[in-house]
Design a protein around this motif. Structure first.
Motif: not given
Length: 366
Positions: A223-246
């Motif tokens: 359900x997260x698409x378009x502008x919302x996805x654009x906004x969150x892409x940097x933060x989720x990419x960082x979370x994925x790089x961190x791993x664990x519970x992030x």
């Protein structure tokens, strides 16, 4: 700092900022930790999401969030009244993070002379953004183009920032602390000393993963698409790089903030469409007369329709607002009686406007 310590670094950032702030929910602190981290790699991202700290009243903790952020973000520039010329040159000189308190004043239509600041805040979320300004006198005028890309935190009173900002932002609606909500006293010198190793660890880790997260295309929650996805892409990419519970924590926060943004319409017209969808859905009908619709709208205590610019919204105003979306009054019969109102289906119906302008239902975070 090894890239394998990303989760530990973010945990330390979250723990530090949580000492001094009472947030409205558990998703705020991890989101802030990720946002602060992204400032150290902003040059690798296509956009930098604006971060809005809003509140209904002063004294709700917005300034304290900015004061703590100064010790965690890259090149903080905290400002209350910087001139446009100064900010343009600071942003153009290198990567900074703007911490803008009382920013609602520059969007106050009653005030003048803030067009340059509005342009910087509006355009600066995108890496390719440039703002052109004239320089010199009438006889020797030249065009100077300023790069305006920079992370920015915008603190101000709720409702005073335009859609062009709020739709590009993650917003925390701050509230005054209750007597039972305790936070640690903020002592600047102590906070600076204790935050230094945390900030250095964050900077080092982000330097090691900057290119990786900048090139990533993280999976978005349903359900997260378009502008919302654009906004969150940097933060989720960082979370994925961190791993664990992030990765899980970040996506829960993403759903929370995206859902909150979608349930707080950005204009009266969008609010009207959303309220009408609720009215039709709750009643399980596909058509309603104008008279019945107005009666229901007027009865909504927390909606603006009972006092729409000084008077209850009327049939003409309703038609004008909906006509902007191609929705028109339709004549129909029910039980042999003729009515004029609005229907869901058809070329002039509400259904098409709902599909185009309202978000689909987004699952709530667990």
């Amino acid at each position: 700092m090894s890239t394998h310590n990303g989760a530990e670094v973010l945990d330390r950032v979250q723990a530090f900022l949580s000492r001094f702030n009472a947030f409205p929910d558990e998703h705020c602190a991890p989101m802030l930790a990720l946002w602060y981290a992204h400032t150290w790699a902003a040059e690798h991202f296509y956009i930098t999401p604006r971060l809005i700290l809003s509140s209904a009243e002063p004294g709700s903790g917005k300034t304290r969030v900015l004061e703590v952020a100064r010790f965690l973000v890259k090149q903080p520039e905290m400002t209350f009244s910087a001139t446009p010329a100064a900010l343009f040159r600071m942003v153009g000189a290198g990567p900074i993070t703007i911490l803008f308190d009382e920013v609602d004043a520059i969007f106050d239509n009653k005030g003048g002379g803030n067009e340059d600041l509005r342009a910087l805040v509006n355009a600066g979320y995108k890496r390719s953004a440039m703002v052109a300004r004239c320089k010199g006198d009438a006889g020797n005028m030249v065009i100077e183009r300023f790069p305006v890309y920079a992370p920015a935190v915008l603190a101000g009173i709720a409702g005073r920032m335009p859609d062009t900002i709020t739709t590009r932002a993650i917003t925390i609606h701050m509230r005054r602390r209750r007597p039972d909500e305790q936070v640690e006293s903020f002592r600047e010198r102590k906070a600076e000393a204790e935050s230094t190793p945390i900030r250095e660890a964050l900077a080092a880790w982000m330097e090691s993963v900057g290119e990786q997260v900048g090139a990533a295309y993280p999976d978005m929650p349903t359900g997260v698409t378009d502008r919302a996805a654009e906004i969150w892409e940097p933060l989720l990419a960082i979370a994925d790089a961190a791993g664990d519970h992030w990765p899980t924590t970040a996506r829960a926060a993403c759903l929370h903030f995206v859902t909150a943004a979608q349930t707080n319409p950005t204009s009266d017209r969008i609010r009207l469409l959303a309220d009408l969808r609720t009215v039709f859905t709750d009643r399980g009908v596909t058509r309603m007369s104008t008279v019945e619709i107005l009666a229901v709208l007027h009865s909504m205590e927390e909606a603006p329709w009972g006092d729409f610019y000084g008077k209850p919204i009327n049939a003409r105003q309703l038609a004008t607002e909906l006509n902007a979306y191609g929705v028109k009054v339709t004549a129909y019969k029910n039980g042999g009686k003729a009515f004029k109102g609005y229907v869901i289906d058809g070329p002039n119906g509400l259904g098409d406007a709902w599909a185009r302008y309202l978000p689909a239902e987004v699952p709530t975070a667990a």
